[in-house]
Design a protein around this motif. Structure first.
Motif, PDB file in Angstrom:
ATOM      1  N   LEU A  64       4.211  12.030  63.971  1.00  0.00           N
ATOM      2  CA  LEU A  64       3.916  11.420  62.675  1.00  0.00           C
ATOM      3  C   LEU A  64       3.655   9.927  62.820  1.00  0.00           C
ATOM      4  N   LEU A 111      -4.553   6.971  64.093  1.00  0.00           N
ATOM      5  CA  LEU A 111      -5.627   7.840  63.612  1.00  0.00           C
ATOM      6  C   LEU A 111      -6.067   7.435  62.221  1.00  0.00           C
ATOM      7  N   VAL A 151      -1.574  16.858  61.578  1.00  0.00           N
ATOM      8  CA  VAL A 151      -0.326  16.340  62.151  1.00  0.00           C
ATOM      9  C   VAL A 151       0.663  16.000  61.048  1.00  0.00           C
ATOM     10  N   LEU A 152       0.168  15.408  59.967  1.00  0.00           N
ATOM     11  CA  LEU A 152       1.027  15.032  58.853  1.00  0.00           C
ATOM     12  C   LEU A 152       1.771  16.237  58.292  1.00  0.00           C
ATOM     13  N   SER A 183       2.756   8.268  65.557  1.00  0.00           N
ATOM     14  CA  SER A 183       1.538   8.042  66.351  1.00  0.00           C
ATOM     15  C   SER A 183       0.290   8.277  65.515  1.00  0.00           C
ATOM     16  N   ALA A 184       0.271   9.369  64.751  1.00  0.00           N
ATOM     17  CA  ALA A 184      -0.900   9.674  63.930  1.00  0.00           C
ATOM     18  C   ALA A 184      -1.117   8.604  62.863  1.00  0.00           C
ATOM     19  N   TRP A 185      -0.047   8.158  62.237  1.00  0.00           N
ATOM     20  CA  TRP A 185      -0.189   7.175  61.168  1.00  0.00           C
ATOM     21  C   TRP A 185      -0.571   5.806  61.708  1.00  0.00           C
ATOM     22  N   ARG A 221      -5.368  13.933  61.595  1.00  0.00           N
ATOM     23  CA  ARG A 221      -4.193  13.269  61.031  1.00  0.00           C
ATOM     24  C   ARG A 221      -3.574  14.092  59.906  1.00  0.00           C
ATOM     25  N   THR A 222      -4.424  14.719  59.108  1.00  0.00           N
ATOM     26  CA  THR A 222      -3.898  15.563  58.032  1.00  0.00           C
ATOM     27  C   THR A 222      -3.095  16.725  58.596  1.00  0.00           C
ATOM     28  N   ALA A 250      -8.378   8.588  58.584  1.00  0.00           N
ATOM     29  CA  ALA A 250      -8.286   9.699  57.643  1.00  0.00           C
ATOM     30  C   ALA A 250      -9.156  10.851  58.144  1.00  0.00           C
ATOM     31  N   THR A 251      -8.666  11.542  59.164  1.00  0.00           N
ATOM     32  CA  THR A 251      -9.380  12.653  59.775  1.00  0.00           C
ATOM     33  C   THR A 251      -8.600  13.944  59.580  1.00  0.00           C
ATOM     34  N   ARG A 261      -7.669   4.116  58.255  1.00  0.00           N
ATOM     35  CA  ARG A 261      -6.470   3.802  59.034  1.00  0.00           C
ATOM     36  C   ARG A 261      -5.464   3.082  58.153  1.00  0.00           C
TER      37      ARG A 261
END
Length: 484
Positions: A38, A45, A54-55, A40-42, A51-52, A47-48, A243
């Motif tokens: 979470l 990454l 992973v979120l 790392s993605a935030w 990321r969604t 708005a891909t 981002r």
């Protein structure tokens, strides 16, 4: 958990504890992985879809961990460390071999794998959570909403003059000003000669007026989608990419996160980690018959054969005092260090008999790696100060090991039932923290509420642990004796 009148854990209690152990292992692995993914993605990454994904996967994992913790606490939570240590001792035996006549020890000894994993999980989870809170409080939500729509539609970035400024708010800071306002620019249109007006809110770090240029992102073929803008092109690129923070901020938080994680973890792994591979016991190992006498303070001094006063002064400077489990052999106390809650371990193991064995050349810092093998069939990894081990050998109190291939023991994992030590305040603290995190992640809105929500999420678990500690009764009577 079931316990009879004598304090002995029943078979049903042991089976229940094993279920809790499996659930605890899941939480041990899942929670740190979810927090790392979470954060790392935030951080890195935009708005891909990645990321969604992973979120939501991370949020589901964290929610599952909370549900497991809540279920365990509702059924068997709130127990003391001494209770869980007693259940661990009850569940550990494999093949009891009570004897004082023959030195029989296992031919192979394994390290405490899950204890090491839990310790590493703490070293990973805490900095990851701090990095996530820092990212969430620093996040700019302008990377959502219109910016995300424009980015997906293939927006371009051009400089356009400001034609109108409304709702301007000027804030002064040490190195300049912060201006937040609604800016209007004209976007070129194939159907309208004068262009299409587009209004957007932006924060800039210098005073601008009508006629000043801003970097504006818009879709030339679809001016009706509107625009976003900023005085810095890199900031506008961040918004269109979705981002949460700028590249420099992301790398700053990421580097600090890595240092806070890897530095202490490396030091702990080198000096204190109980991990060790499965080792084969040979006649080169030394064996000592011992009885667990309780707990006490051990004075650990560097051995020195020099008569120089300077050397003696230096030796006193590196003297350390530590509480440890005390093993008794012919009225001699041998301190035994291991990763455990010392008071609870002393109370549970006091009076137990077994063998202390070590290889003289397998050392870590001031200690020699040692293994305590109980007559009841359990095995506890730890360490013994080098001077004590050498003193026992020089006094001729030890024997050469005679490994028995038929002897089987199970590693004693005192912390395996850690879920059962939690209570309702701790669960509620984590639930509030999870709710705050979800709000910061899912609500595309800025403002002071993000700071207050972050503070509540970060501090509430600590309040829960404090309430639990205050509600607990005494820590037990482990029996303390001194060893100098």
């Amino acid at each position: 958990m079931d316990e009879d009148a004598n304090g002995t854990v029943s078979t049903g209690g042991v089976i229940g504890a094993r279920r809790v152990v499996r659930r605890g292992r899941f939480v041990t692995v899942a929670a740190p992985l979810a927090l790392v993914a979470l954060a790392s993605a935030w951080l890195f990454l935009g708005a891909t879809p990645a990321r969604t994904g992973v979120l939501w996967c991370s949020m589901v994992l964290l929610a599952t961990c909370l549900v497991i913790l809540g279920m365990v606490v509702a059924r068997v939570g709130g127990h003391s460390r001494r209770d869980t240590y007693r259940w661990a001792v009850r569940a550990a035996p494999v093949s009891p071999v009570p004897t004082d006549d023959v030195v029989t020890v296992p031919s192979t000894l394994a390290g405490p794998r899950w204890l090491s994993i839990r310790c590493v999980a703490v070293f990973v989870a805490v900095p990851a959570l701090l990095a996530l809170w820092a990212t969430l409080v620093a996040a700019d939500t302008r990377g959502t909403g219109r910016s995300a729509v424009l980015g997906e539609a293939g927006a371009v970035i051009e400089q356009r003059p400001i034609v109108k400024i409304e709702n301007q708010v000027v804030g002064h800071r040490r190195n300049g000003v912060d201006v937040t306002a609604d800016f209007t620019v004209l976007l070129p249109s194939p159907t309208r000669k004068n262009g299409v007006p587009a209004t957007f809110e932006a924060s800039v770090n210098r005073l601008v007026g009508v006629g000043s240029n801003l970097y504006v992102g818009y879709v030339p073929e679809r001016p009706e989608l509107g625009a976003v803008g900023h005085v810095r092109r890199v900031e506008l690129e961040r918004q269109l990419a979705g981002r949460a923070v700028g590249v420099s901020t992301a790398w700053g938080i990421g580097v600090l996160w890595a240092l806070v994680t890897l530095g202490p973890l490396a030091c702990w792994w080198k000096e204190e980690s109980p991990w060790r591979p499965t080792r084969t016991v040979t006649p080169a190992w030394r064996v000592l018959r011992v009885t667990v006498a309780g707990i006490g303070q051990h004075t650990d001094q560097q051995s020195s054969k020099s008569a120089d006063p300077a050397d003696e002064e230096k030796r006193q400077e590196v003297t350390r005092w530590a509480r440890s489990l005390l093993l008794e052999h012919q009225d001699r106390a041998v301190p035994f260090h291991s990763l455990m809650e010392i008071e609870a371990a002393g109370a549970v193991l006091s009076g137990a008999r077994g063998w202390l064995l070590w290889h003289p050349e397998q050392r870590r810092g001031r200690n020699v790696l040692a293994e305590l093998v109980g007559d009841d069939g359990w095995h506890l990894p730890g360490a013994v100060p080098v001077p004590r081990a050498e003193g026992m050998e020089e006094a001729g109190l030890t024997e050469s090991a005679s490994p028995d291939p038929e002897r089987r023991v199970r590693t004693l994992d005192f912390g395996a039932d850690w879920l059962m030590t939690a209570s309702a305040p701790v669960v509620m603290g984590f639930v509030v923290a999870f709710g705050c995190m979800a709000a910061l992640l899912l609500v595309p809105d800025g403002g002071a509420w993000r700071w207050w929500t972050t503070a509540a999420g970060a501090l509430t678990p600590g309040v829960g642990f404090t309430m639990q500690a205050m509600a607990r009764d005494g820590h037990g009577d482990g029996g303390s004796i001194a060893a100098e």
